[in-house]
Write a protein that holds these residues in place. Structure first.
Motif, PDB file in Angstrom:
ATOM      1  N   LEU A  14     -12.877  -0.644  -3.861  1.00 20.42           N
ATOM      2  CA  LEU A  14     -13.255  -2.115  -4.143  1.00 20.42           C
ATOM      3  C   LEU A  14     -14.277  -2.219  -2.998  1.00 20.42           C
ATOM      4  N   GLU A  15     -15.615  -2.529  -3.515  1.00 20.50           N
ATOM      5  CA  GLU A  15     -16.941  -2.738  -2.494  1.00 20.50           C
ATOM      6  C   GLU A  15     -16.872  -4.312  -2.490  1.00 20.50           C
ATOM      7  N   HIS A  16     -16.847  -4.947  -1.591  1.00 20.56           N
ATOM      8  CA  HIS A  16     -17.376  -6.337  -1.491  1.00 20.56           C
ATOM      9  C   HIS A  16     -17.987  -6.587  -0.249  1.00 20.56           C
ATOM     10  N   LYS A  17     -18.942  -7.375  -0.227  1.00 22.53           N
ATOM     11  CA  LYS A  17     -19.579  -7.989   0.919  1.00 22.53           C
ATOM     12  C   LYS A  17     -20.123  -6.864   1.866  1.00 22.53           C
ATOM     13  N   GLY A  18     -20.094  -5.818   1.368  1.00 21.91           N
ATOM     14  CA  GLY A  18     -20.637  -4.634   2.206  1.00 21.91           C
ATOM     15  C   GLY A  18     -19.546  -3.810   2.883  1.00 21.91           C
ATOM     16  N   ALA A  19     -18.389  -4.286   2.301  1.00 23.52           N
ATOM     17  CA  ALA A  19     -17.070  -3.508   2.929  1.00 23.52           C
ATOM     18  C   ALA A  19     -16.513  -2.322   1.951  1.00 23.52           C
ATOM     19  N   LYS A  20     -16.013  -1.695   2.146  1.00 26.35           N
ATOM     20  CA  LYS A  20     -15.565  -0.450   1.212  1.00 26.35           C
ATOM     21  C   LYS A  20     -13.670  -0.343   1.342  1.00 26.35           C
ATOM     22  N   ILE A  21     -13.303  -1.171   0.531  1.00 24.16           N
ATOM     23  CA  ILE A  21     -11.868  -1.365   0.736  1.00 24.16           C
ATOM     24  C   ILE A  21     -10.978  -0.404  -0.186  1.00 24.16           C
ATOM     25  N   GLN A  22     -10.011   0.398   0.322  1.00 25.10           N
ATOM     26  CA  GLN A  22      -9.070   1.027  -0.505  1.00 25.10           C
ATOM     27  C   GLN A  22      -8.057   0.380  -0.973  1.00 25.10           C
ATOM     28  N   LEU A  23      -8.063   0.195  -2.510  1.00 26.28           N
ATOM     29  CA  LEU A  23      -6.526  -0.568  -2.946  1.00 26.28           C
ATOM     30  C   LEU A  23      -5.911   0.629  -3.462  1.00 26.28           C
ATOM     31  N   LEU A  24      -4.547   0.219  -3.120  1.00 29.43           N
ATOM     32  CA  LEU A  24      -3.620   0.993  -3.860  1.00 29.43           C
ATOM     33  C   LEU A  24      -2.402   0.518  -4.509  1.00 29.43           C
ATOM     34  N   ASP A  25      -2.462   1.014  -5.727  1.00 29.09           N
ATOM     35  CA  ASP A  25      -1.406   0.611  -6.887  1.00 29.09           C
ATOM     36  C   ASP A  25      -0.062   1.769  -6.744  1.00 29.09           C
ATOM     37  N   ILE A  26       0.907   0.969  -6.277  1.00 29.58           N
ATOM     38  CA  ILE A  26       2.079   1.790  -6.021  1.00 29.58           C
ATOM     39  C   ILE A  26       3.167   1.624  -6.926  1.00 29.58           C
ATOM     40  N   PRO A  27       4.011   2.658  -7.275  1.00 29.40           N
ATOM     41  CA  PRO A  27       5.215   2.255  -8.182  1.00 29.40           C
ATOM     42  C   PRO A  27       5.984   0.842  -7.887  1.00 29.40           C
ATOM     43  N   GLY A  28       6.147   0.138  -8.877  1.00 29.66           N
ATOM     44  CA  GLY A  28       6.855  -1.088  -8.565  1.00 29.66           C
ATOM     45  C   GLY A  28       7.971  -0.927  -7.489  1.00 29.66           C
ATOM     46  N   LEU A  29       8.004  -1.861  -6.655  1.00 33.54           N
ATOM     47  CA  LEU A  29       9.107  -2.004  -5.928  1.00 33.54           C
ATOM     48  C   LEU A  29      10.172  -2.723  -6.267  1.00 33.54           C
ATOM     49  N   ILE A  30      11.325  -2.291  -6.198  1.00 38.30           N
ATOM     50  CA  ILE A  30      12.513  -2.945  -6.817  1.00 38.30           C
ATOM     51  C   ILE A  30      13.402  -3.278  -5.760  1.00 38.30           C
ATOM     52  N   ALA A  31      14.421  -4.224  -5.968  1.00 41.28           N
ATOM     53  CA  ALA A  31      15.479  -4.672  -5.178  1.00 41.28           C
ATOM     54  C   ALA A  31      16.438  -3.457  -4.489  1.00 41.28           C
ATOM     55  N   GLY A  32      16.437  -3.410  -3.379  1.00 43.90           N
ATOM     56  CA  GLY A  32      17.190  -1.988  -3.031  1.00 43.90           C
ATOM     57  C   GLY A  32      16.292  -0.892  -2.398  1.00 43.90           C
ATOM     58  N   ALA A  33      14.774  -1.184  -2.647  1.00 43.29           N
ATOM     59  CA  ALA A  33      13.773  -0.050  -2.199  1.00 43.29           C
ATOM     60  C   ALA A  33      14.093   0.356  -0.776  1.00 43.29           C
ATOM     61  N   ALA A  34      14.414  -0.553   0.026  1.00 44.07           N
ATOM     62  CA  ALA A  34      14.417  -0.388   1.537  1.00 44.07           C
ATOM     63  C   ALA A  34      15.614   0.659   1.875  1.00 44.07           C
ATOM     64  N   MET A  35      16.561   0.624   0.856  1.00 41.08           N
ATOM     65  CA  MET A  35      17.626   1.538   1.148  1.00 41.08           C
ATOM     66  C   MET A  35      17.306   2.828   0.091  1.00 41.08           C
ATOM     67  N   GLY A  36      16.342   3.095  -0.052  1.00 38.54           N
ATOM     68  CA  GLY A  36      16.033   4.256  -0.994  1.00 38.54           C
ATOM     69  C   GLY A  36      16.062   4.190  -2.525  1.00 38.54           C
ATOM     70  N   LYS A  37      16.490   3.121  -2.941  1.00 35.47           N
ATOM     71  CA  LYS A  37      16.616   2.884  -4.508  1.00 35.47           C
ATOM     72  C   LYS A  37      15.331   3.253  -5.227  1.00 35.47           C
ATOM     73  N   GLY A  38      15.223   3.747  -6.392  1.00 38.05           N
ATOM     74  CA  GLY A  38      13.857   3.939  -6.924  1.00 38.05           C
ATOM     75  C   GLY A  38      13.231   5.176  -6.055  1.00 38.05           C
ATOM     76  N   ARG A  39      11.999   4.819  -6.122  1.00 36.20           N
ATOM     77  CA  ARG A  39      11.167   5.565  -5.332  1.00 36.20           C
ATOM     78  C   ARG A  39      10.977   4.843  -4.087  1.00 36.20           C
ATOM     79  N   GLY A  40      11.793   3.780  -3.833  1.00 33.80           N
ATOM     80  CA  GLY A  40      11.853   3.099  -2.436  1.00 33.80           C
ATOM     81  C   GLY A  40      11.126   3.806  -1.250  1.00 33.80           C
ATOM     82  N   LYS A  41      11.806   4.827  -0.826  1.00 34.42           N
ATOM     83  CA  LYS A  41      11.575   5.310   0.568  1.00 34.42           C
ATOM     84  C   LYS A  41      10.086   5.588   0.644  1.00 34.42           C
ATOM     85  N   GLU A  42       9.127   6.243  -0.600  1.00 34.40           N
ATOM     86  CA  GLU A  42       7.975   6.707  -0.709  1.00 34.40           C
ATOM     87  C   GLU A  42       7.189   5.365  -0.618  1.00 34.40           C
TER      88      GLU A  42
END
Length: 371
Positions: A106-134
């Motif tokens: 995303l380029e805005h006001k002279g800044a180049k910003i990297q936007l990351l779309d990651i797989p949906g975070l689901i409940a329990g991700a912190a414990m490694g459920k789903g693709r939580g850890k990555e």
């Protein structure tokens, strides 16, 4: 085994809920909280390690900063990324369309910003459920977090904030100024600068959970038990964030206003109401990302030439001359002699400064290096 860790955490949390907080129970509560933090970290670390041979997602950082979109599956993250950056992330009206991290610029006001779309975070991700850890690995390394929910699932904000918290990510809070130096003798010594609600007994109890019996502790400013536990664990990241509510084109203005009010009341953060599909409030969203990143502009002036006032160098607020040198060329720090600055960070125009000088927005900078 992960089950037993989760069970232990659940038991401790239940005990915490039952225990009324007062001066007499504060030590006991501190001990429970410290235990929970330790078990959580073990669970997260185990999840990170048990990646089945995968290294998680490694995303090469690019641009001036990175922003990550965090939300449940199908809240419209991919549509939003496409709208903001023109990147083609697979868009499907069903859960889990994104299975890898998709970066867009995303380029805005002279800044180049990297936007990351990651797989949906689901409940329990912190414990490694789903693709939580990555997912959590990517979120922890981002410069800001955009928490995205849709108008029909405002309650997801709660779950997402809890997941981030459980994964050691603290949003919109400064890092507490706490120094813990282990020593070999002398027990626990506590020094505080300013008013401190924690007492030595609570500090001692929390440290004993990490088998620390001798240490010098210095706390500047106030700190809660949670702040102190975070400092002991030592692996927390502090990231700015804001909430965006997507798909507002699908509800009435009154419903949209009600959702906005509720989220602001509950989380103390006024959400940005958007619709990626129809492009509603996209410019406001770009501004919010830019502001949340805390950018400032520095104009470069080559020696004996005019400053380039058309194209600023975009750096983070609080940057020093050294940060600018690093951004321009890796040799600049090694070959640095001195710099001259015109602007609000100096007493007079063209003032000579060293490499550790802090710059402010709008400064003009001339770097003198050895040839």
């Amino acid at each position: 085994m992960a089950g037993s860790l989760e069970e232990q955490i659940a038991e401790l949390e239940a005990e915490l809920t039952k225990t009324p907080y007062n001066k007499a129970t504060s030590k006991h509560i501190g001990r429970i909280k410290a235990k929970i933090a330790k078990f959580r970290d073990e669970a997260v670390n185990r999840a990170m390690k048990s990646g089945g041979g995968g290294e998680g997602y490694s995303v090469k950082k690019s641009g001036d900063a990175s922003a990550v979109l965090v939300g449940f599956p199908s809240t419209g993250k991919s549509t939003l990324l496409n709208k903001l950056t023109g990147t083609e992330s697979a868009v499907g009206a069903y859960a889990f369309t994104t299975l890898t991290v998709v970066p867009g610029a995303l380029e805005h006001k002279g800044a180049k910003i990297q936007l990351l779309d990651i797989p949906g975070l689901i409940a329990g991700a912190a414990m490694g459920k789903g693709r939580g850890k990555e997912v959590i690995g990517v979120v922890r390394s981002a410069d800001i977090i955009i928490i995205l929910v849709d108008v029909f699932n405002g309650q997801h904000v709660n779950v997402l904030l809890r997941e981030l918290y459980n994964a050691g990510i603290r949003i919109n809070v400064p890092k507490p100024d706490i120094t813990i130096k282990k020593s070999s003798v002398g027990g626990i010594r506590l020094s505080a600068v300013g008013t401190l609600d924690l007492d030595i007994e609570e500090v001692r109890t929390i440290l004993s959970e990490s088998k620390m019996m001798n240490a010098d502790v210095l706390i500047r400013g106030n700190a809660t038990q949670e702040d102190f536990i975070d400092a002991v664990q030592g692996n927390r990241v502090y990231v700015p964030a804001f909430i965006a509510v997507n798909k507002v084109d699908l509800v009435t203005k009154a419903q949209s206003d009600e959702i906005e009010r509720t989220i602001k009341e509950r989380f103390g953060i006024a959400p940005l109401m958007i619709s990626a599909h129809v492009g509603y409030h996209m410019e406001e969203l770009k501004d919010a990302i830019y502001d949340c990143l805390g950018f400032m502009r520095v104009y470069l002036k080559p020696q004996n030439e005019e400053a380039d006032l058309d194209v600023p160098l975009i750096v983070r607020t609080g940057s020093t001359v050294e940060d600018v040198c690093n951004k321009l060329h890796r040799d600049f720090v090694r070959r640095f002699r001195y710099a001259r600055v015109w602007g609000d960070s100096v007493k007079h125009g063209g003032q000579r400064v060293g490499i550790s000088h802090s710059l402010v927005d709008g400064d003009i900078l001339s770097i003198i290096i050895e040839h």
